[in-house]
Structure formats: structure tokens, C-alpha cells
Design a protein around this motif. Structure first.
Motif, mmCIF file in Angstrom:
data_model
loop_
_atom_site.group_PDB
_atom_site.id
_atom_site.type_symbol
_atom_site.label_atom_id
_atom_site.label_comp_id
_atom_site.label_asym_id
_atom_site.label_seq_id
_atom_site.Cartn_x
_atom_site.Cartn_y
_atom_site.Cartn_z
ATOM 1 N N GLU A 181 0.839 -1.204 0.000
ATOM 2 C CA GLU A 181 0.000 0.000 0.000
ATOM 3 C C GLU A 181 0.873 1.252 0.000
ATOM 4 O OE1 GLU A 181 -3.706 0.528 2.148
ATOM 5 O OE2 GLU A 181 -3.431 -1.457 3.025
ATOM 6 N N ARG A 182 0.427 2.278 -0.725
ATOM 7 C CA ARG A 182 1.129 3.552 -0.777
ATOM 8 C C ARG A 182 0.704 4.415 0.408
ATOM 9 N NH1 ARG A 182 5.452 4.182 -3.605
ATOM 10 N NH2 ARG A 182 4.961 6.362 -4.008
ATOM 11 N N VAL A 183 1.661 5.068 1.028
ATOM 12 C CA VAL A 183 1.381 5.878 2.210
ATOM 13 C C VAL A 183 2.108 7.212 2.117
ATOM 14 C CG1 VAL A 183 0.986 3.908 3.746
ATOM 15 C CG2 VAL A 183 3.291 4.818 3.481
ATOM 16 N N LYS A 184 1.635 8.163 2.929
ATOM 17 C CA LYS A 184 2.289 9.469 3.043
ATOM 18 C C LYS A 184 2.715 9.660 4.493
ATOM 19 C CE LYS A 184 1.616 14.411 2.210
ATOM 20 N NZ LYS A 184 0.707 15.459 1.679
ATOM 21 N N VAL A 185 3.926 10.154 4.687
ATOM 22 C CA VAL A 185 4.442 10.395 6.027
ATOM 23 C C VAL A 185 3.866 11.710 6.543
ATOM 24 C CG1 VAL A 185 6.495 10.707 7.452
ATOM 25 C CG2 VAL A 185 6.576 9.175 5.479
ATOM 26 N N VAL A 186 3.203 11.654 7.692
ATOM 27 C CA VAL A 186 2.592 12.860 8.257
ATOM 28 C C VAL A 186 3.350 13.376 9.475
ATOM 29 C CG1 VAL A 186 0.301 12.295 7.359
ATOM 30 C CG2 VAL A 186 0.971 11.474 9.633
ATOM 31 N N ALA A 187 4.176 12.521 10.100
ATOM 32 C CA ALA A 187 4.948 12.959 11.272
ATOM 33 C C ALA A 187 6.045 11.948 11.545
ATOM 34 C CB ALA A 187 4.043 13.098 12.501
ATOM 35 N N VAL A 188 7.011 12.361 12.382
ATOM 36 C CA VAL A 188 8.097 11.479 12.815
ATOM 37 C C VAL A 188 8.205 11.603 14.327
ATOM 38 C CG1 VAL A 188 10.551 10.928 12.638
ATOM 39 C CG2 VAL A 188 9.340 11.828 10.642
ATOM 40 N N THR A 189 8.199 10.470 15.033
ATOM 41 C CA THR A 189 8.294 10.503 16.488
ATOM 42 C C THR A 189 9.746 10.749 16.906
ATOM 43 O OG1 THR A 189 8.744 8.138 16.768
ATOM 44 C CG2 THR A 189 6.426 8.815 16.621
ATOM 45 N N GLU A 190 9.940 10.986 18.191
ATOM 46 C CA GLU A 190 11.291 11.221 18.705
ATOM 47 C C GLU A 190 12.172 9.985 18.571
ATOM 48 O OE1 GLU A 190 11.322 12.846 22.620
ATOM 49 O OE2 GLU A 190 9.855 14.395 22.143
ATOM 50 N N SER A 191 11.558 8.805 18.490
ATOM 51 C CA SER A 191 12.327 7.568 18.315
ATOM 52 C C SER A 191 12.491 7.202 16.844
ATOM 53 C CB SER A 191 11.653 6.419 19.065
ATOM 54 O OG SER A 191 10.345 6.215 18.588
ATOM 55 N N ASN A 192 12.223 8.185 15.946
ATOM 56 C CA ASN A 192 12.384 8.028 14.495
ATOM 57 C C ASN A 192 11.442 6.992 13.881
ATOM 58 O OD1 ASN A 192 14.294 10.044 14.222
ATOM 59 N ND2 ASN A 192 16.019 8.649 14.525
ATOM 60 N N THR A 193 10.287 6.791 14.494
ATOM 61 C CA THR A 193 9.240 5.991 13.888
ATOM 62 C C THR A 193 8.344 6.907 13.066
ATOM 63 O OG1 THR A 193 9.265 4.374 15.690
ATOM 64 C CG2 THR A 193 7.278 4.449 14.331
ATOM 65 N N LEU A 194 8.082 6.511 11.815
ATOM 66 C CA LEU A 194 7.245 7.337 10.957
ATOM 67 C C LEU A 194 5.777 7.136 11.284
ATOM 68 C CD1 LEU A 194 8.957 6.672 7.492
ATOM 69 C CD2 LEU A 194 9.539 8.386 9.201
ATOM 70 N N ILE A 195 5.031 8.229 11.306
ATOM 71 C CA ILE A 195 3.565 8.151 11.400
ATOM 72 C C ILE A 195 3.042 8.368 9.988
ATOM 73 C CG2 ILE A 195 1.489 9.062 12.483
ATOM 74 C CD1 ILE A 195 3.525 7.772 14.413
ATOM 75 N N VAL A 196 2.357 7.381 9.450
ATOM 76 C CA VAL A 196 1.953 7.427 8.040
ATOM 77 C C VAL A 196 0.431 7.412 7.913
ATOM 78 C CG1 VAL A 196 4.080 6.331 7.269
ATOM 79 C CG2 VAL A 196 2.079 4.919 7.761
ATOM 80 N N SER A 197 -0.005 7.858 6.740
ATOM 81 C CA SER A 197 -1.436 7.863 6.413
ATOM 82 C C SER A 197 -1.596 7.237 5.046
ATOM 83 C CB SER A 197 -1.963 9.301 6.412
ATOM 84 O OG SER A 197 -3.324 9.336 6.031
ATOM 85 N N PRO A 198 -2.600 6.381 4.852
ATOM 86 C CA PRO A 198 -2.775 5.746 3.532
ATOM 87 C C PRO A 198 -3.170 6.781 2.474
ATOM 88 C CG PRO A 198 -4.622 5.247 4.983
ATOM 89 C CD PRO A 198 -3.624 5.934 5.827
#
Length: 200
Positions: A181-198
């Protein structure tokens, strides 16, 4: 060939059955890696965190602990464990060592290989994350789900950041995401985990 196989003891046959296929897979992985096709490694165990508040301090601590620890159970680690365990078992049985001692030594050698692979992967990830890479530059970029992201859990996405093709941990607060699935990155946490949205 058949006579040679039939002349082996049962434990030797078991170790050969473990050693030969795992070694072939290990060689294939190495060849693919040399050509830049085997860079990703799936985690067999995924941390499933059902806390939906991604900015919560407890969630940040859990994410940091996950990234700081050794990831022992990976595809490469398991293949290395099987290959080393198998060939050590073959060598021990050829030397005439008893089945119990052979099995114990083979398992210990395989476990050592598993840990060594985990240490090497962790070191390589540190090298990959060092330098002038700014993870905030990922915000707004599009990528593809590489390891499915369960609802409220963590998976992986691949994308190009600062002209680097990278595989990174990702979470999606909206819903579960499947491979491809294609996603867009909407944020990055302090632990460098991406928060994505489809992507629609």
C-alpha cells in the motif's frame, strides 16, 4: 549418492537436511545483497502497542526500547542459526561424537551465529542512521508498506529520503495497512518511527 545417504546415521541425515537448504538460502541472500536486492530484513516478531496516543511518553519509551534492543528473530538470523547449527552437527557426527553432545553443541553454535547476525545488523543500522540524515525531511514524502502495519502496531515502509532508499519503522493511527500500500508520512516521532497515512 543414494548409497552415501543411506549409509548416514539418522542424526547425520537430519543435520544435512537442515544445513544444505539453509546454506543455499544464505548464499542466495548474500548474492542478492551484493547486487542491492536483499537490503531489507523482516522482523518475525513485531511489537504490538495498542496505545493510540502516539505522543504519549510511555509510547515513546516503548519505541525507544524496541529500537535500542537487539532484534534476534529476523530472517537472516534464523537462516544463519540453521546453517551453522546444521554444519556443526554434521562435523560433530563425522567425528563420532554422541547424539546428545552433538545436538547441544550445534544448538549453542547456531545461537552464537544468531546473536552475531543481530549485532552486525544493529551496527549496520547505526551506520545507516548516522551522518547528516534528518528524519524530519521524511514528512510529506510518499512510500510503500514493506512489512504490514497492524492496527495500533508497528510495521515497516520503504521510501527515499535525501536520495537514500531506506526501510523504516512506521505506524498508522487510522487503520491496518497491507504490504504494497502507498502511504504518506505525516509525522516522525522522537524515536524516528514514521507516522503514516494511507493514500487515497
Amino acid at each position: 549418492m543414494l548409497d552415501w545417504w543411506n549409509g548416514l546415521s539418522l542424526i547425520s541425515q537430519v543435520f544435512y537436511v537442515i544445513a544444505i537448504p539453509s546454506t543455499l538460502i544464505l548464499l542466495l541472500q548474500t548474492i542478492l545483497l551484493l547486487f542491492g536486492l536483499g537490503g531489507g530484513d523482516h522482523d518475525v516478531d513485531h511489537d504490538v502497542d495498542h496505545d493510540t496516543d502516539f505522543d504519549h511518553d510511555a509510547d515513546h519509551d516503548a519505541g525507544a526500547a524496541h529500537e535500542a534492543g537487539l532484534r534476534l528473530i529476523t530472517v537472516r538470523g534464523i537462516i544463519a542459526f540453521l546453517a551453522v547449527c546444521g554444519w556443526v552437527g554434521v562435523a560433530m557426527t563425522d567425528l563420532g561424537v554422541g547424539a546428545g553432545v552433538t545436538t547441544l553443541v550445534a544448538l549453542v553454535a547456531g545461537l552464537a551465529a544468531l546473536i552475531l547476525v543481530a549485532v552486525i545488523l544493529r551496527f549496520s543500522m547505526r551506520l545507516q542512521q548516522s551522518g547528516n540524515l534528518d528524519m524530519q525531511n521524511a514528512v510529506g514524502l510518499t512510500g510503500e508498506v514493506y512489512v504490514s502495519i497492524p492496527e495500533g502496531g508497528r510495521g515497516k515502509v520503504t521510501l527515499v529520503i535525501q536520495e537514500r532508499f531506506m526501510e523504516l519503522d512506521a505506524r498508522c493511527p487510522e487503520r491496518a495497512l497491507q504490504d504494497g500500500e502507498r502511504v504518506k508520512v505525516v509525522a516522525v516521532t522522537e524515536s524516528n518511527t514514521l507516522i503514516v497515512s494511507p493514500l487515497a
